[in-house]
Design a protein around this motif. Sequence first.
Motif: not given
Length: 293
Positions: A244-249
């Motif tokens: 999820a963090a990578e997708n938001m990044f």
Amino acid sequence: MNTRTATSASQRAPSITPADFEKFRDFFYRKTGIYFDDSKRYFVDKRLVERIEATGAEDFRSWFIALRFEAKGEELQQLVNAMTVNETYFFRESYQFDCMVNDMLNEVVKRKKPGGRIKIWSIPSSTGEEPYSIAIYLLERWALINDYEVEILSSDIDTSVLASAHRGVYSARSVGQLPKDYLTKYFRRLNDNEFAISRDLVAAVEFSRVNLSDPADTRRFRDIDLIFCRNLLIYFDDLSRRVAAENMFDAMSPGGFICLGHSESMSRISSLFDVRRFRDAMVYQKPLSGDRA
């Protein structure tokens, strides 16, 4: 109800075995990134029984087979709606909204052309209190609101709460933290316990269904300047949080900011973001280079 009737009803109710729970937990995790540990057994079992009975399935096995192989995914969406918890209110953790108008947006506009577009993404939207709070804060407390084109996007995996957000009707408890003049200005009282938000504010927010752990869902979000993702990642395991963090990044513009819930820490999830400490809040920032190591 007499004892015989109660016993008969109990016998007819579907039962969820430990093996059933594990099968469902693994399936739901793969689909949503949300992981239910053993402490959630009662919560999960109760809602599984409700879905089995609602569909008329004979037992967990027949219901689960139909769920896995349905073509349109309608029962899966009903299940997601039943399993996600949505409890919020206007101006919740407002210190982050203070940080938005006092510091974060002022840094964002330094990288924008006059009249440029600013994108703010609220996920999960829940029943709309957060994105509408953002809109009210911008209108009331950000001096540059008329100098830029601001887009407020809001997403949730639960379609029932998105429908509630579009409806825009809230309880007295939900609006209890709003200043009285804001309540008068942006809401219409329906009765002693219900308030309808201005349709202009509803039109100012673009709502969509999104699974944050699915790159196919988040790929259409790009150049986001500010993300509010509060009290969502606590429902994920370590791997899902990192995804999820990578997708938001990937969705953020270089130098963009992200706000998490007060009990969450991006530093324990991903090293992609820099920590920023402002007067009102600690937030996380995508490096200006925009390049992932």
